[in-house]
Design a protein around this motif. Structure first.
Motif, PDB file in Angstrom:
ATOM      1  N   LEU A 159       0.830  -1.217   0.000  1.00 14.89           N
ATOM      2  CA  LEU A 159       0.000   0.000   0.000  1.00 14.89           C
ATOM      3  C   LEU A 159       0.858   1.258   0.000  1.00 14.89           C
ATOM      4  O   LEU A 159       0.546   2.239  -0.672  1.00 14.89           O
ATOM      5  CB  LEU A 159      -0.892   0.032   1.253  1.00 14.89           C
ATOM      6  N   PHE A 160       1.964   1.234   0.755  1.00 13.88           N
ATOM      7  CA  PHE A 160       2.819   2.425   0.830  1.00 13.88           C
ATOM      8  C   PHE A 160       3.486   2.699  -0.519  1.00 13.88           C
ATOM      9  O   PHE A 160       3.639   3.855  -0.915  1.00 13.88           O
ATOM     10  CB  PHE A 160       3.884   2.283   1.917  1.00 13.88           C
ATOM     11  N   SER A 161       3.883   1.643  -1.245  1.00 11.74           N
ATOM     12  CA  SER A 161       4.489   1.869  -2.570  1.00 11.74           C
ATOM     13  C   SER A 161       3.462   2.508  -3.497  1.00 11.74           C
ATOM     14  O   SER A 161       3.775   3.422  -4.260  1.00 11.74           O
ATOM     15  CB  SER A 161       4.938   0.560  -3.220  1.00 11.74           C
ATOM     16  N   LEU A 162       2.225   2.029  -3.395  1.00 14.08           N
ATOM     17  CA  LEU A 162       1.164   2.598  -4.225  1.00 14.08           C
ATOM     18  C   LEU A 162       0.890   4.052  -3.805  1.00 14.08           C
ATOM     19  O   LEU A 162       0.744   4.946  -4.645  1.00 14.08           O
ATOM     20  CB  LEU A 162      -0.096   1.732  -4.041  1.00 14.08           C
ATOM     21  N   ALA A 163       0.847   4.277  -2.496  1.00 13.70           N
ATOM     22  CA  ALA A 163       0.592   5.637  -1.993  1.00 13.70           C
ATOM     23  C   ALA A 163       1.727   6.582  -2.410  1.00 13.70           C
ATOM     24  O   ALA A 163       1.474   7.738  -2.766  1.00 13.70           O
ATOM     25  CB  ALA A 163       0.424   5.620  -0.480  1.00 13.70           C
ATOM     26  N   ASP A 164       2.985   6.094  -2.401  1.00 18.14           N
ATOM     27  CA  ASP A 164       4.102   6.928  -2.865  1.00 18.14           C
ATOM     28  C   ASP A 164       3.861   7.394  -4.300  1.00 18.14           C
ATOM     29  O   ASP A 164       4.087   8.551  -4.635  1.00 18.14           O
ATOM     30  CB  ASP A 164       5.420   6.134  -2.808  1.00 18.14           C
ATOM     31  N   ARG A 213       7.578   7.589   5.444  1.00 18.27           N
ATOM     32  CA  ARG A 213       8.229   8.694   4.724  1.00 18.27           C
ATOM     33  C   ARG A 213       9.210   9.434   5.614  1.00 18.27           C
ATOM     34  O   ARG A 213      10.284   9.832   5.174  1.00 18.27           O
ATOM     35  CB  ARG A 213       7.179   9.642   4.150  1.00 18.27           C
ATOM     36  N   GLU A 214       8.857   9.641   6.894  1.00 12.80           N
ATOM     37  CA  GLU A 214       9.783  10.353   7.804  1.00 12.80           C
ATOM     38  C   GLU A 214      11.082   9.564   7.942  1.00 12.80           C
ATOM     39  O   GLU A 214      12.167  10.116   7.840  1.00 12.80           O
ATOM     40  CB  GLU A 214       9.161  10.534   9.194  1.00 12.80           C
ATOM     41  N   PRO A 217      -3.094  10.243  -0.235  1.00 14.97           N
ATOM     42  CA  PRO A 217      -2.530   9.128  -1.023  1.00 14.97           C
ATOM     43  C   PRO A 217      -2.792   7.766  -0.407  1.00 14.97           C
ATOM     44  O   PRO A 217      -3.021   6.790  -1.132  1.00 14.97           O
ATOM     45  CB  PRO A 217      -1.025   9.437  -1.061  1.00 14.97           C
ATOM     46  N   VAL A 218      -2.795   7.687   0.921  1.00  9.58           N
ATOM     47  CA  VAL A 218      -3.051   6.378   1.551  1.00  9.58           C
ATOM     48  C   VAL A 218      -4.476   5.921   1.283  1.00  9.58           C
ATOM     49  O   VAL A 218      -4.714   4.753   0.961  1.00  9.58           O
ATOM     50  CB  VAL A 218      -2.805   6.468   3.076  1.00  9.58           C
ATOM     51  N   TYR A 229       8.762  19.440   0.846  1.00  7.25           N
ATOM     52  CA  TYR A 229       8.381  19.277  -0.557  1.00  7.25           C
ATOM     53  C   TYR A 229       9.622  19.207  -1.439  1.00  7.25           C
ATOM     54  O   TYR A 229       9.557  18.795  -2.569  1.00  7.25           O
ATOM     55  CB  TYR A 229       7.452  20.398  -0.999  1.00  7.25           C
ATOM     56  N   ARG A 230      10.782  19.647  -0.892  1.00  8.02           N
ATOM     57  CA  ARG A 230      12.021  19.544  -1.656  1.00  8.02           C
ATOM     58  C   ARG A 230      12.399  18.081  -1.812  1.00  8.02           C
ATOM     59  O   ARG A 230      12.142  17.268  -0.922  1.00  8.02           O
ATOM     60  CB  ARG A 230      13.144  20.274  -0.915  1.00  8.02           C
ATOM     61  N   ASN A 231      13.044  17.750  -2.894  1.00 12.29           N
ATOM     62  CA  ASN A 231      13.534  16.388  -3.152  1.00 12.29           C
ATOM     63  C   ASN A 231      12.421  15.353  -3.153  1.00 12.29           C
ATOM     64  O   ASN A 231      12.644  14.188  -2.891  1.00 12.29           O
ATOM     65  CB  ASN A 231      14.575  15.942  -2.105  1.00 12.29           C
ATOM     66  N   THR A 232      11.192  15.794  -3.355  1.00 15.37           N
ATOM     67  CA  THR A 232      10.095  14.820  -3.437  1.00 15.37           C
ATOM     68  C   THR A 232       9.701  14.732  -4.895  1.00 15.37           C
ATOM     69  O   THR A 232       9.371  15.744  -5.499  1.00 15.37           O
ATOM     70  CB  THR A 232       8.876  15.310  -2.632  1.00 15.37           C
ATOM     71  N   ALA A 233       9.770  13.548  -5.437  1.00 10.46           N
ATOM     72  CA  ALA A 233       9.385  13.415  -6.846  1.00 10.46           C
ATOM     73  C   ALA A 233       7.910  13.752  -6.984  1.00 10.46           C
ATOM     74  O   ALA A 233       7.069  13.165  -6.324  1.00 10.46           O
ATOM     75  CB  ALA A 233       9.631  11.984  -7.301  1.00 10.46           C
TER      76      ALA A 233
END
Ligand code: ASP
Ligand code: CP
Length: 348
Positions: free
Chosen positions: A22-27, A148-149, A304-305, A343-347
């Motif tokens: 689920l987390f990969s999908l949420a990413d 994510r943290e 996203p989750v 938000y930096r470095n977040t695709a």
């Protein structure tokens, strides 16, 4: 395990593999949540949100998640205006509404009502909070926040010290969270609660059986030392008649306590709402500009989750990578005034 067609009433449904899937999908769906991309895999689908108790985050984020995936939403927030007020049962209500939608999210002050909704329909029922029972989608977003943290330092969640603080007896979010977090390994789970508001024993025993160290405390000052995660909660005054109306001052998690006992990299969480009225001694506003405070990263994670969950339950998760395309409308770069570093470095 496949989530397709499943009811989601309890955190017990999930194992670690399912969480990580689920987390990969949420990413993948974070850019959709932020209005940067579009993925209309639920076009034509309808969700009904039936909320018999106050909510800001759960209802609106479930609805936003469903809408952003191209679905439509029916929303009911006032039991007085439903035919339940004329004596209709939850079972009849559920059967009727299930003929109008593909999935239902139900919140109710009684522990058992969501089960009655589930028993009367084949349409998946998602528990949006049942009394003092559980709040499984909140725990999913809390776990995604941690993913994510701790993804930022590459160490992950295993081996961490996690402090759950406040009303652990009636707080349903921590009931679901202790179940999900204990799917990880080698944790120290510190339950910090006022007397009589401790974590239910069955939940402690399950975490212990999974090999974690459990510590109990009534003192945030002592118990928060060296915590990787501090998860504060609101006193659930609506669930007990005649009890205390606020925490004692020692439970107030504020700048002064955090600077005395927490580390520079402690993640500070709260499911929200926090009670910001004078004297509540809930999580304090003076931490708002402290980057350790992850509460709004939690609320952002709710979209996203929940998108990942709905897509999985409705069997369209695999269509998402091919469905993603750029959004064309204007969005500000950051959501809130303090968000820029995250938000930096977040695709996108
Ligand atoms: N919003 C969360 C819940 O509904 C936490 C709270 O209300 O304190 O359980
Ligand atoms: N965290 C949470 O469930 O918030 P609401 O009660 O506002 O939905």
């Amino acid at each position: 395990m496949s989530l397709t067609g499943k009811h989601v009433l309890s955190s017990e449904l999930f194992d670690r593999d399912e969480l990580e899937r689920l987390f990969s999908l949420a990413d993948l769906l974070v850019p959709v949540a932020r209005g940067r991309k579009v993925a209309r895999v639920l076009e034509g689908a309808v969700m009904a949100s039936l909320f018999f108790e106050a909510s800001t985050r759960t209802r609106l984020s479930c609805e936003s998640a469903f809408l952003r995936l191209g679905g439509g939403v029916l929303s009911c927030t006032n039991a007085e205006l439903m035919s339940i007020s004329k004596g209709e049962s939850y079972a009849d209500t559920s059967r009727v509404v299930s003929g109008y939608c593909d999935l239902m999210v139900v919140r109710h002050p009684d522990d058992d009502a969501v089960h009655e909704f589930m028993a009367a329909t084949n349409v998946p029922v998602i528990n949006g909070g049942n009394g003092a029972g559980e709040h499984p989608t909140q725990a999913l977003l809390d776990m995604f926040t941690l993913h994510r943290e701790f993804g930022r330092d590459g160490r992950g969640l295993d081996g961490r010290r996690v402090a759950l603080v406040g009303d652990l007896r009636y707080g349903r979010t921590v009931h679901s969270l202790i179940n999900l977090i204990s799917l990880y390994e080698d944790l120290t789970i510190v339950c910090v609660a006022p007397a009589h508001l401790g974590m239910p024993v069955a939940l402690l025993e399950r975490a212990e059986m999974r090999g974690h160290r459990i510590e109990l405390s009534e003192s945030p000052e002592i118990a928060l030392k060296d915590a990787d995660v501090v998860y504060a909660t609101r006193l659930q005054t609506e669930r007990f008649g005649g009890g205390p109306v606020s925490y004692g001052e020692e439970f107030r998690i504020d700048k002064s306590l955090v600077s005395r006992v927490c580390r520079a990299d402690t993640v500070i969480m709260h499911p929200l709402p926090r009670d910001s009225r004078a004297g509540s001694n809930d999580l304090a506003m003076d931490l708002n500009s402290d980057s350790r405070l992850a509460i709004f990263r939690q609320t952002d994670s709710g979209i996203p989750v929940r998108m990942a969950l709905f897509a999985s339950v409705l069997g369209v998760a695999e269509q998402i990578p091919d469905a993603l395309r750029p959004a064309t409308w204007y969005r500000p770069e950051y959501t809130g005034p303090d968000d820029a570093p995250f938000y930096r470095n977040t695709a996108l």
